[in-house]
Enzyme design. Structure first.
Site, PDB file in Angstrom:
ATOM      1  N   ASN A  84     -13.568   8.868 -31.618  1.00  0.00           N
ATOM      2  CA  ASN A  84     -13.873  10.223 -32.101  1.00  0.00           C
ATOM      3  C   ASN A  84     -15.303  10.327 -32.640  1.00  0.00           C
ATOM      4  O   ASN A  84     -16.022  11.280 -32.327  1.00  0.00           O
ATOM      5  CB  ASN A  84     -12.869  10.634 -33.180  1.00  0.00           C
ATOM      6  N   LYS A 122     -36.418  41.135   7.222  1.00  0.00           N
ATOM      7  CA  LYS A 122     -36.143  40.868   5.818  1.00  0.00           C
ATOM      8  C   LYS A 122     -36.800  39.593   5.289  1.00  0.00           C
ATOM      9  O   LYS A 122     -36.881  38.585   5.971  1.00  0.00           O
ATOM     10  CB  LYS A 122     -34.625  40.731   5.609  1.00  0.00           C
ATOM     11  N   THR A 142     -40.989  52.977 -19.143  1.00  0.00           N
ATOM     12  CA  THR A 142     -39.814  53.100 -20.000  1.00  0.00           C
ATOM     13  C   THR A 142     -38.809  53.880 -19.156  1.00  0.00           C
ATOM     14  O   THR A 142     -39.200  54.749 -18.362  1.00  0.00           O
ATOM     15  CB  THR A 142     -40.109  53.862 -21.310  1.00  0.00           C
ATOM     16  N   HIS A 143     -37.547  53.544 -19.310  1.00  0.00           N
ATOM     17  CA  HIS A 143     -36.492  54.154 -18.471  1.00  0.00           C
ATOM     18  C   HIS A 143     -36.796  53.998 -16.987  1.00  0.00           C
ATOM     19  O   HIS A 143     -36.414  54.840 -16.182  1.00  0.00           O
ATOM     20  CB  HIS A 143     -36.297  55.639 -18.817  1.00  0.00           C
ATOM     21  N   SER A 203     -33.080  36.972   6.652  1.00  0.00           N
ATOM     22  CA  SER A 203     -31.729  37.447   6.927  1.00  0.00           C
ATOM     23  C   SER A 203     -31.325  36.943   8.306  1.00  0.00           C
ATOM     24  O   SER A 203     -32.150  36.861   9.209  1.00  0.00           O
ATOM     25  CB  SER A 203     -31.713  38.972   6.890  1.00  0.00           C
ATOM     26  N   GLU A 234     -33.111  36.082  -7.548  1.00  0.00           N
ATOM     27  CA  GLU A 234     -31.729  36.599  -7.525  1.00  0.00           C
ATOM     28  C   GLU A 234     -30.755  35.549  -8.031  1.00  0.00           C
ATOM     29  O   GLU A 234     -29.809  35.853  -8.780  1.00  0.00           O
ATOM     30  CB  GLU A 234     -31.347  37.053  -6.107  1.00  0.00           C
TER      31      GLU A 234
HETATM   32  N1  ARG Z   1     -12.961  11.239 -24.011  1.00  0.00           N
HETATM   33  C1  ARG Z   1     -12.784  11.699 -25.342  1.00  0.00           C
HETATM   34  C2  ARG Z   1     -13.623  12.956 -25.569  1.00  0.00           C
HETATM   35  O1  ARG Z   1     -14.461  13.232 -24.799  1.00  0.00           O
HETATM   36  C3  ARG Z   1     -13.192  10.634 -26.312  1.00  0.00           C
HETATM   37  C4  ARG Z   1     -12.502  10.728 -27.618  1.00  0.00           C
HETATM   38  C5  ARG Z   1     -11.089  10.370 -27.471  1.00  0.00           C
HETATM   39  N2  ARG Z   1     -10.429  10.341 -28.718  1.00  0.00           N
HETATM   40  C6  ARG Z   1      -9.100  10.421 -28.777  1.00  0.00           C
HETATM   41  N3  ARG Z   1      -8.589  10.385 -29.955  1.00  0.00           N
HETATM   42  N4  ARG Z   1      -8.359  10.547 -27.726  1.00  0.00           N
HETATM   43  O2  ARG Z   1     -13.459  13.681 -26.535  1.00  0.00           O
END
Ligand code: ARG
Length: 465
Positions: A118, A291, A163-164, A285, A298
């Protein structure tokens, strides 16, 4: 039994489970297909983490050395395309960690001490985004230089200002282009500002609550070039506001480029015929041989929608999540990557395309003559001779009505005819009724006078240096 399952199964968390993850679920939950892009940053983060663990005596220096050489080998395997990414190993983090353990054994298994995926993934994304912000700034800078080069060539090229979408007052093409320089300048400021909030270290937050090891977060922050640490562990692993901010800055930048594109498309259409976009940026085109289509602008306009979509996606991804980490956050990567890819290539192609623009000055000038663009100048002229502005406005309205009836411009009316509307009008009126006189008179900072445009370009070049 327990030991056995630990050894046999691929997943790093599989000891607790009594049946393997379904194949479809593996496919659904894996991120390695896209997050392998973070590998370089994942390894940098792991190196800094391992060195800190060593410095704190949490793992031995011998382990640190093994981890370092293992990770460096893995980095070259990845860079040379030899690394085998396995879906079974879910994500970039587990793929690299497994390979490390295969290479160096127990030392590899110690790398994850005091860390969680995490805080690891949050760190990787921030490192990636920091580098990408720098690329973005370089791309903006290059485009700004193209704008300045074109604006310099056209500091006194006259065109109608609208403008506009109706001819309003004459401006110089250089001045018009410099409006986009200003927008891009603010875009760059947004990325610089957002980078400050990106550049904080989540590592040390571990899964969500911090860790019981005597870690030194400041050391890790310093070795990875972060400006400081995220000061709350729950926040560190869960919020992605910095990614939203980056995408918001990108969306605004695309808005600017989309507006610019809309103008290039109009100006290059045969109806306007103000500019020509070099053939290498256009396509033909398949059915209409006459064209020449402005595909690049775009597409820029079109891709703006996709970047807005990513911004909406990230905002929505975040809004319902309770603290702290949820797997939802894995969905932050593809929109972020696509936002950056879209922006970087757009900035590059835009800078090139501006170098391939040629201007039809005669058409621009002719168009500026067609809409009574100097009517305001006549009003200002009368005010300077003592008439209150509202009365001057009325005098000019009547003169314009007269010219419309005659099918000519104000500057084409003889002075005697103009005097029917106000006795204050004399021969010197033609100085302000000409396009050149009109633009030259707007001679203050921010005004369209060629002298001002030239000064603005000088200031802009100094700013960029
Ligand atoms: N692949 C996960 C992500 O991108 C990594 C973290 C995973 N953590 C967990 N508790 N499963 O967030």
């Amino acid at each position: 039994m327990q030991k056995n399952s630990l050894n046999k199964k691929a997943e790093s968390w599989s000891g607790r489970f009594s049946e393997p993850v379904a194949e479809l679920v593996k496919k659904y939950t894996a991120s390695v297909g896209f997050d392998q892009r973070l590998a370089q940053f994942d390894i940098a983060g792991s190196l800094a983490h391992a060195q800190m663990l060593g410095a704190q005596g949490i793992i031995t220096q011998q382990d640190v050395a093994a981890i370092e050489s293992g990770l460096n080998e893995i980095l070259s395997e990845i860079q040379s395309g030899k690394f085998e990414w396995l879906l079974d190993l879910e994500d970039v983090h587990l793929n690299i960690e497994k390979r490390l353990t295969d290479k160096i054994g127990d030392a590899g298994k110690r790398l994850h001490t005091g860390r969680s995926r995490n805080d690891q993934v949050a760190t990787d994304v921030r490192l990636w985004l920091r580098a990408t912000s720098d690329d973005m700034l370089a791309g903006i800078n290059k485009l700004q230089i193209s704008i300045l080069d074109l604006a310099e060539q056209h500091a006194d090229t006259i065109m109608p200002g609208f403008t506009h979408l109706q001819v309003a007052q004459p401006v110089t093409f250089g001045h018009h282009l410099m409006a986009y320089f200003e927008m891009l300048k603010r875009d760059a400021e947004r990325f610089v500002d957002c980078r400050k909030r990106i550049n904080k270290l989540p590592l040390g937050a571990a899964a969500l609550a911090g860790t019981s090891y005597a870690i030194d977060r400041g050391l890790v922050a310093k070795s990875l070039g972060f400006d400081g640490v995220c000061e709350n562990s729950l926040d560190a692993v869960s919020d992605r506001d910095f990614a939203i901010e980056f995408t918001a800055a990108s969306a605004i930048l695309m808005t600017h480029l989309s507006r610019f594109s809309e103008e290039l498309i109009l100006w290059s259409s045969p109806r306007f015929a103000f500019i020509d976009i070099a053939d290498r940026f256009c396509t033909g085109s398949s059915i209409m041989p006459q064209k020449k289509n402005p595909d690049v602008p775009e597409l820029v306009r079109g891709k703006t929608g996709r970047v807005y979509g990513h911004l909406m996606g990230l905002l929505t991804l975040m809004k319902g999540q309770p603290l702290a980490y949820n797997k939802d956050n894995q969905e932050d990567k593809e929109p972020l990557f696509d936002t950056a890819d879209t922006l970087l290539i757009t900035l590059e192609i835009y800078a090139d395309m501006l170098c391939g623009i040629s201007v039809n000055k005669a058409n621009m000038r002719q168009a500026a003559l067609e809409g009574f663009a100097t009517a305001t100048d006549l009003a200002d002229y009368l005010v300077k001779k003592g008439l209150p502005f509202r009365d001057a406005h009325e005098v000019v309205a009547l003169a314009v009505k007269h010219a419309v009836k005659k099918g000519c411009d104000l500057a084409d009316l003889p002075v005697q005819e103009l005097q029917q509307f106000s006795k204050l009008i004399t021969d010197d009126v033609y100085q302000v009724l000409t396009l050149e006189g009109s633009v030259a008179s707007r001679n203050h900072i921010g005004g369209t006078a060629p002298a001002q445009v030239k000064q603005a370009i000088v200031r802009a070049r100094n700013f960029l240096n």
